[in-house]
Design a protein around this motif. Structure first.
Motif, PDB file in Angstrom:
ATOM      1  N   LEU A   1      15.695  33.257  16.386  1.00 26.77           N
ATOM      2  CA  LEU A   1      15.410  32.476  15.183  1.00 26.77           C
ATOM      3  C   LEU A   1      15.818  31.023  15.397  1.00 26.77           C
ATOM      4  O   LEU A   1      16.961  30.735  15.752  1.00 26.77           O
ATOM      5  CB  LEU A   1      16.191  33.048  13.987  1.00 26.77           C
ATOM      6  N   ASP A   2      14.856  30.130  15.194  1.00 27.00           N
ATOM      7  CA  ASP A   2      15.163  28.699  15.210  1.00 27.00           C
ATOM      8  C   ASP A   2      15.058  28.195  13.774  1.00 27.00           C
ATOM      9  O   ASP A   2      14.046  27.642  13.366  1.00 27.00           O
ATOM     10  CB  ASP A   2      14.202  27.944  16.126  1.00 27.00           C
ATOM     11  N   ASP A   3      16.098  28.452  13.001  1.00 27.25           N
ATOM     12  CA  ASP A   3      16.140  27.976  11.623  1.00 27.25           C
ATOM     13  C   ASP A   3      16.806  26.612  11.618  1.00 27.25           C
ATOM     14  O   ASP A   3      17.988  26.501  11.982  1.00 27.25           O
ATOM     15  CB  ASP A   3      16.920  28.954  10.745  1.00 27.25           C
ATOM     16  N   PRO A   4      16.098  25.547  11.221  1.00 29.15           N
ATOM     17  CA  PRO A   4      16.664  24.192  11.333  1.00 29.15           C
ATOM     18  C   PRO A   4      17.970  24.001  10.571  1.00 29.15           C
ATOM     19  O   PRO A   4      18.866  23.294  11.043  1.00 29.15           O
ATOM     20  CB  PRO A   4      15.550  23.303  10.762  1.00 29.15           C
ATOM     21  N   VAL A   5      18.108  24.614   9.402  1.00 26.79           N
ATOM     22  CA  VAL A   5      19.317  24.432   8.600  1.00 26.79           C
ATOM     23  C   VAL A   5      20.512  25.095   9.276  1.00 26.79           C
ATOM     24  O   VAL A   5      21.568  24.476   9.462  1.00 26.79           O
ATOM     25  CB  VAL A   5      19.106  25.005   7.182  1.00 26.79           C
ATOM     26  N   LEU A   6      20.372  26.356   9.670  1.00 28.27           N
ATOM     27  CA  LEU A   6      21.476  27.055  10.327  1.00 28.27           C
ATOM     28  C   LEU A   6      21.776  26.455  11.694  1.00 28.27           C
ATOM     29  O   LEU A   6      22.948  26.303  12.076  1.00 28.27           O
ATOM     30  CB  LEU A   6      21.143  28.540  10.465  1.00 28.27           C
TER      31      LEU A   6
ATOM     32  N   LEU B   1      27.573  36.849  12.267  1.00 24.98           N
ATOM     33  CA  LEU B   1      28.830  36.131  12.466  1.00 24.98           C
ATOM     34  C   LEU B   1      28.936  34.962  11.492  1.00 24.98           C
ATOM     35  O   LEU B   1      29.976  34.747  10.865  1.00 24.98           O
ATOM     36  CB  LEU B   1      28.927  35.626  13.909  1.00 24.98           C
ATOM     37  N   ILE B   2      27.854  34.195  11.361  1.00 25.79           N
ATOM     38  CA  ILE B   2      27.860  33.056  10.437  1.00 25.79           C
ATOM     39  C   ILE B   2      28.115  33.532   9.010  1.00 25.79           C
ATOM     40  O   ILE B   2      28.781  32.864   8.219  1.00 25.79           O
ATOM     41  CB  ILE B   2      26.527  32.293  10.529  1.00 25.79           C
ATOM     42  N   ALA B   3      27.582  34.708   8.682  1.00 23.34           N
ATOM     43  CA  ALA B   3      27.712  35.235   7.320  1.00 23.34           C
ATOM     44  C   ALA B   3      29.127  35.706   7.013  1.00 23.34           C
ATOM     45  O   ALA B   3      29.555  35.651   5.856  1.00 23.34           O
ATOM     46  CB  ALA B   3      26.720  36.381   7.120  1.00 23.34           C
TER      47      ALA B   3
ATOM     48  N   GLN C   1      25.266  23.540  15.282  1.00 15.62           N
ATOM     49  CA  GLN C   1      25.295  22.439  16.246  1.00 15.62           C
ATOM     50  C   GLN C   1      26.345  21.410  15.858  1.00 15.62           C
ATOM     51  O   GLN C   1      26.973  20.796  16.730  1.00 15.62           O
ATOM     52  CB  GLN C   1      23.914  21.778  16.329  1.00 15.62           C
ATOM     53  N   GLY C   2      26.541  21.214  14.550  1.00 13.19           N
ATOM     54  CA  GLY C   2      27.554  20.278  14.089  1.00 13.19           C
ATOM     55  C   GLY C   2      28.964  20.708  14.445  1.00 13.19           C
ATOM     56  O   GLY C   2      29.882  19.885  14.462  1.00 13.19           O
TER      57      GLY C   2
ATOM     58  N   ARG D   1      22.558  31.802   3.333  1.00 14.71           N
ATOM     59  CA  ARG D   1      21.283  31.710   4.046  1.00 14.71           C
ATOM     60  C   ARG D   1      21.260  32.662   5.241  1.00 14.71           C
ATOM     61  O   ARG D   1      20.261  33.339   5.498  1.00 14.71           O
ATOM     62  CB  ARG D   1      21.042  30.273   4.509  1.00 14.71           C
ATOM     63  N   ALA D   2      22.364  32.714   5.977  1.00 12.78           N
ATOM     64  CA  ALA D   2      22.440  33.610   7.132  1.00 12.78           C
ATOM     65  C   ALA D   2      22.293  35.060   6.703  1.00 12.78           C
ATOM     66  O   ALA D   2      21.604  35.846   7.368  1.00 12.78           O
ATOM     67  CB  ALA D   2      23.762  33.398   7.868  1.00 12.78           C
ATOM     68  N   ARG D   3      22.919  35.434   5.590  1.00 12.34           N
ATOM     69  CA  ARG D   3      22.833  36.818   5.128  1.00 12.34           C
ATOM     70  C   ARG D   3      21.413  37.179   4.704  1.00 12.34           C
ATOM     71  O   ARG D   3      20.929  38.272   5.010  1.00 12.34           O
ATOM     72  CB  ARG D   3      23.816  37.051   3.971  1.00 12.34           C
TER      73      ARG D   3
END
Length: 518
Positions: free
Chosen positions: A33-38, A95-97, A43-44, A258-260
């Motif tokens: 998945l290349d989701d720009p927001v996540l 993991l993000i979730a 990346q930040g 969003r990740a969930r």
């Protein structure tokens, strides 16, 4: 020193080649998945960690230049992250979730980064010198596939020797402790709170006590010991004092929601979000908790194409995040995303051009001198909006000139890919925009670059050859100097054709190297 005692026979270029081979297969995985927001959020966190590793001397100039250092997101609900050869890092949405803040995520990324900078992967592979690189690559892919399907994993893990090598790829306890120590130093020097490492260990320890129900593959590949936990707790006291406990921020609450949602798009799961948003007890929760639920419910409703309900959730979300610039931006991006999915290109463009409050969207639209957003999510959304509107569509209403939005976004995309040549999604959108502008030659070239960014050199070469064939056909149809094509256009076509010829030769060499490595 990072390479002290490194007796690996696997050179950095060989390791990068192996990583590219694995990454090429992951790009084709439906769960990639290349989701720009996540991607921007992760990346930040990733970039400061890399900068800190360079500053500390953990990341040598050779590895910094030669390795990919790329984050790959996977649409998987399990709590997992993994380092791959060549500087690739996989992160599951699960993991993000589950992490509570940026610091906990930084602790995992810093740990995995340290596995790469300390050459743990290469050193482990050196222990199985009998294994051909292609077999090691197949074994790693099989280990990743096994988390989804045991049959698929067994099919990719070729032969008994590769199965034995799989067990050896688990990092040793010494390497885990080393990655903890180095990763702790990297994340704290990058500005993240030391508490994030300890609290993340606490989450994993709790999962271990619950006998790990399979949702924590990271726990199995990085088994906790009391020694590791005690070491991190003692190191926390040596770190620069910070907040006693990192609070959940509005921004992270929205990202986690969003990740969930994106990790589980089943109808029942999406409806569960709406059910949670209707809970009477939601109003008693903390603001970040409420914001996460409203964000997730709005995104879930749009996935179910219930756009009216999604707008209701958005209004409540905007009210909660109005005082937080980062969270308000995420809410605005979601508003544009939902409007675009509903077929309202004008509404999506308005959401990008204004603040987070939809009440003042009309009055602020088209404000003279307003600088366009330059973030990747805004850029890719703007491209999709321009494509949906088309020449002379809603997005061009303010200027009154057909194709102005397409031309503007094409220029921004060209600038972006010049600085980020490995951004496959940006290249693909640029190809679509140039196709809508009837710039066929440039569209074919951008399509080829999309495949290069995905490491599929055979497909890229096919597109470059198609561009060359189109260029020759167009040149022969011109009938000499003009033939219905202006002199300026003919000169532009000549430049584009020269670039395509050069890139074709470069990709042919890359394809030969790729073939020889198999």
């Amino acid at each position: 020193m990072p390479t002290l005692g490194d007796t690996s026979d696997l050179s950095s270029s060989d390791e990068r080649g192996l990583g590219d081979r694995i990454a090429r297969e992951l790009y084709r995985d439906p769960d990639y998945l290349d989701d720009p927001v996540l991607a921007e959020y992760v990346q930040g966190i990733w970039e400061p960690l890399l900068a800190a590793a360079r500053k500390r001397g953990d990341l040598s100039p050779e590895l910094s230049q030669r390795f990919a250092w790329e984050i790959m997101l996977g649409r998987d609900r399990t709590v997992n992250a993994f380092a791959l050869p060549g500087g690739y890092l996989g992160v599951h949405l699960g993991l993000i979730a589950v992490v509570s803040n940026r610091d906990e995520l930084a602790s995992v990324l810093g740990h995995e980064l340290s596995h790469v900078t300390q050459r743990h992967i290469a050193r482990l592979m050196a222990k199985q010198g009998q294994q051909a690189p292609w077999m090691i690559g197949a074994m790693i892919l099989g280990a990743l596939a096994a988390s989804k399907s045991a049959d698929a994993g067994n099919a990719l893990i070729v032969g008994g020797q590769a199965v034995a090598a799989q067990n050896q790829l688990n990092f040793s306890r010494d390497m885990e402790r080393e990655a903890d120590r180095v990763g702790f130093g990297v994340m704290t020097e990058a500005g993240f709170e030391a508490q994030g490492f300890v609290s993340m260990f606490g989450k994993l320890q709790q999962a271990s006590r619950l006998n790990d129900n399979g949702a924590y593959p990271y726990l199995r590949s990085h088994p906790l010991t009391t020694e590791r936990i005690a070491d991190m707790q003692s190191r926390q006291g040596l770190a620069t004092p910070g907040s006693a406990k990192a609070e959940l921020t509005l921004e992270h609450a929205l990202v986690a929601a969003r990740a969930r949602v994106l990790s589980n798009t089943d109808v029942d799961a999406l409806r569960a979000w709406q059910f949670e948003a209707g809970s009477a007890s939601l109003g008693t929760q903390a603001a970040p908790r409420q914001a996460g639920v409203w964000y997730g419910a709005a995104l879930a409703a749009s996935q179910l194409r219930d756009f009216d309900q999604a707008r209701i959730y958005l209004e409540r979300l905007h009210g909660l995040v109005a005082g937080d610039a980062s969270a308000a931006r995420l809410a605005r991006l979601l508003q544009a995303e939902i409007a675009l999915r509903a077929g309202d290109a004008g509404g999506a463009q308005t959401a990008l051009n204004t603040g987070s409050n939809p009440a003042n969207a009309t009055s602020q639209a088209g404000t003279p001198g307003q600088a366009p957003a330059t973030g990747r999510p805004e850029l890719l959304l703007a491209a999709q909006i321009a494509l949906q509107a088309g020449p002379g569509g809603q997005a061009d209403a303010a200027s009154g000139t057909g194709g102005a939005a397409l031309a503007a976004v094409a220029l921004r995309l060209q600038t972006w890919v010049a600085a980020h040549p490995r951004d496959a999604q940006a290249w693909q959108l640029l190809s679509s925009v140039q196709g809508a502008q009837h710039q066929t030659l440039r569209a074919l070239r951008a399509d080829a670059e999309t495949q290069v960014a995905r490491l599929d050199y055979a497909a890229a070469l096919d597109r470059f050859k198609a561009a060359q064939a189109f260029s020759r056909q167009r040149a022969s149809g011109q009938g000499g100097a003009t033939g219905g094509v202006s002199a300026s256009q003919a000169a532009a076509d000549h430049i584009d054709a020269s670039i395509i010829d050069t890139r074709q030769r470069q990709v042919e060499l890359l394809l030969k190297e790729q073939t020889l490595d198999r």
